[in-house]
Design an enzyme around this catalytic site. Structure first.
Site, PDB file in Angstrom:
ATOM      1  N   LYS A  73      58.702 -50.868  42.232  1.00 27.88           N
ATOM      2  CA  LYS A  73      59.174 -50.879  43.620  1.00 27.88           C
ATOM      3  C   LYS A  73      59.446 -52.322  44.037  1.00 27.88           C
ATOM      4  CE  LYS A  73      57.328 -48.933  47.998  1.00 27.88           C
ATOM      5  NZ  LYS A  73      56.187 -48.170  48.561  1.00 27.88           N
ATOM      6  N   SER A 148      57.557 -43.973  50.941  1.00 30.61           N
ATOM      7  CA  SER A 148      58.527 -45.056  50.919  1.00 30.61           C
ATOM      8  C   SER A 148      58.971 -45.460  49.510  1.00 30.61           C
ATOM      9  CB  SER A 148      57.937 -46.280  51.618  1.00 30.61           C
ATOM     10  OG  SER A 148      56.810 -46.754  50.885  1.00 30.61           O
ATOM     11  N   SER A 172      52.994 -42.855  50.241  1.00 29.06           N
ATOM     12  CA  SER A 172      54.280 -43.293  49.683  1.00 29.06           C
ATOM     13  C   SER A 172      54.460 -43.098  48.185  1.00 29.06           C
ATOM     14  CB  SER A 172      54.536 -44.750  50.027  1.00 29.06           C
ATOM     15  OG  SER A 172      54.974 -44.815  51.354  1.00 29.06           O
TER      16      SER A 172
HETATM   17  N1  GLN Z   1      54.981 -42.561  55.615  1.00 32.14           N
HETATM   18  C1  GLN Z   1      53.885 -43.438  55.826  1.00 32.14           C
HETATM   19  C2  GLN Z   1      54.277 -44.506  56.790  1.00 32.14           C
HETATM   20  O1  GLN Z   1      55.381 -44.554  57.189  1.00 32.14           O
HETATM   21  C3  GLN Z   1      53.424 -43.988  54.517  1.00 32.14           C
HETATM   22  C4  GLN Z   1      54.002 -45.267  54.089  1.00 32.14           C
HETATM   23  C5  GLN Z   1      53.412 -45.784  52.820  1.00 32.14           C
HETATM   24  O2  GLN Z   1      52.561 -45.145  52.192  1.00 32.14           O
HETATM   25  N2  GLN Z   1      53.852 -46.979  52.430  1.00 32.14           N
HETATM   26  O3  GLN Z   1      53.480 -45.295  57.176  1.00 32.14           O
END
Ligand code: GLN
Length: 471
Positions: A73, A148, A172
């Site tokens: 990532k 994400s 994520s």
């Molecule tokens: N969807 C969650 C958020 O927007 C998780 C994000 C993540 O795990 N980086 O915070």
């Protein structure tokens, strides 16, 4: 898959260079449509692959990940190349050092293909918040890949990499794994070093792998779980997940959170999860209904604490030390212009929320309160884990949704995280594996199920996940 590829390398059925070229070709063919990679290091990957081939030719032993192409990532700092975190403000950012895990993998001889697309600074659930465009789901390109770490999930699901790494602050890794039908694991907080991972919320962030199988997840975890003096929350890895991997279902006590199979969940998803529960019972697991008091407050705790930590972590992107400097009259203007132009709407929203929650007079009422509730939720999980070995839930409330479907109100997107977020609030480990499909038109959309274990019990999670996978 990793073991088989390793075998092929060792037996010289294929060279690492050939293997790497296959994956590079696939990325070239598919990336313009799916947008999973933000940068590809063809030269670096091939050079690494040739080095491994030379080692094999010299009859030297190679490790399991050696010569195998993977992706990370783009919030993992790497020394050679750019690290954007999916943000315009870091469009040209060159990190001075490698992320700890990437550094270890370099030493282990893994072949890094490139860096994958993500929601800006990992804030999102659909990879629609990337400054570099949305990532599309390879199973249905009208749909999101999840987020994400959407790019990392797509890279694996679409055979653009053998395996990949993502970060999981509130789901994520597990969300895109579920939406793309692959395996994703979020280790216990402290299992994997966060040094050189661009911080979103420091008390929640954790790195973990995307793979096609539970066995591959065990292999990658063994390589990335390590004590790192630069991250004091890490512990020594004194076990071997792969060596101890065996299917386990008989005699396991599995807790089911009935409130996670309520009205918010798609009927078809419920059916799939109920079938899994039935299968577990039939194969000797004891399945009991459980409750974790306070769990319903997890989302509130999460979005409050995470926004607060975000507002603090994001302060460094001011156009001076980090970020592009815009033409400005004075230093304040530099800050304001750089952040105004460089950051997207969701990131700004969280900075504002978090700054408010941390401001004088409110800090105790919000951040401190949320911290106390977090502790309570943790304690209540601890009590539940005195009774059961694992907790089984759906990973998400439904299959991947359509691109743009949840864009009108940010809360719609926050609500999608209800099953993944409690795990991060309690700092627990959890895996998402494919549990089945739902049919939507001509498409078969994957549905993920989540197994949550007590702190440091990744082995138990992996072993039971393996039993479900073999089913
Ligand atoms: N969807 C969650 C958020 O927007 C998780 C994000 C993540 O795990 N980086 O915070």
């Amino acid at each position: 898959m990793i073991k088989e590829l390793h075998q092929k390398l060792v037996s010289k059925e294929i060279t690492s260079e050939e293997l790497t070229k296959q994956y590079l070709k696939r990325i070239k063919e598919r990336n313009s449509e799916l947008n999973s990679f933000l940068s590809v290091d063809e030269k670096g990957a091939l050079a690494k692959a040739r080095k491994v081939d030379k080692k094999i030719a010299d009859k030297k032993e190679i490790g399991l990940l050696e010569g195998i192409p993977y992706a990370v990532k783009d919030n993992f700092c790497i020394k050679d190349g750019i690290t954007t975190a999916g943000s315009k403000i870091l469009e040209k950012y060159k990190a001075p050092y490698d992320n700890f895990v990437v550094g270890q993998l370099k030493k282990a001889g893994a072949v890094l293909l490139g860096k994958t697309n993500l929601d800006e600074f990992a804030m999102g659930t659909s990879t629609e918040n990337s400054a570099f465009g949305v990532v599309k789901n390879p199973i249905d390109t009208d749909r999101v890949a999840g987020g994400s770490s959407g790019g990392s999930a797509v890279a694996v699901a679409d055979d653009q990499a053998v395996w990949s790494l993502g970060s999981d602050t509130g789901g994520s890794i597990r969300c895109p794994a579920s939406f793309c039908g692959i395996v994703g694991i979020k280790p216990t907080y402290g299992r994997v070093s966060r040094s050189g991972l661009i911080a979103m919320a420091s008390s929640y962030d954790q790195i973990g792998p995307f793979t096609k199988s539970v066995e591959d997840a065990a292999i990658v975890l063994d390589a990335i779980c390590q004590k790192d003096p630069r991250d004091n929350t890490t512990v020594a890895h004194n076990t071997n997940f792969l060596n101890n991997l065996k299917p386990e279902i008989e005699g396991k006590k599995i807790g089911v959170l009935r409130e996670f199979l309520g009205d918010d969940v798609d009927e078809k998803v419920k059916k799939i999860i109920e079938e899994k529960i039935k299968w577990a019972k039939k194969n000797g697991a004891e399945v009991v209904d459980i409750e974790v008091p306070g769990i319903k407050h997890s989302l509130a705790v999460y979005y409050l604490m995470v926004s607060s930590e975000v507002s603090s972590n994001m302060a460094r992107f001011d156009g001076v030390k980090y970020g592009t400097t815009s033409e400005s009259k004075n230093i304040l203007d530099t800050y304001l212009n750089s952040r105004e132009k460089g950051l997207g709407a969701e990131v700004k929203r969280r900075i504002i929320l978090g700054t408010y929650a941390l401001s004088a007079g409110y800090k105790d009422a919000y951040y401190k309160k949320a911290q106390q509730v977090r502790d309570l939720i943790k304690q209540n999980f601890r009590k539940v884990f005195e009774e059961v070995d694992l907790i089984l839930t759906p990973t998400m409330t439904g299959p991947a949704f359509k691109i743009g479907e949840k864009n009108s109100n940010p809360l719609d997107l926050y609500l999608v995280d209800i099953f993944t977020v409690p795990v991060n609030v309690a700092m627990l480990p959890a895996i998402s594996i494919k549990a089945g499909f739902v049919e939507e038109g001509s498409k078969k959309l994957p549905i993920g199920m989540q197994l949550v274990g007590p702190w440091w019990q990744e082995q138990s999670i992996l072993n039971t996940a393996l039993a479900f996978e073999k089913n």
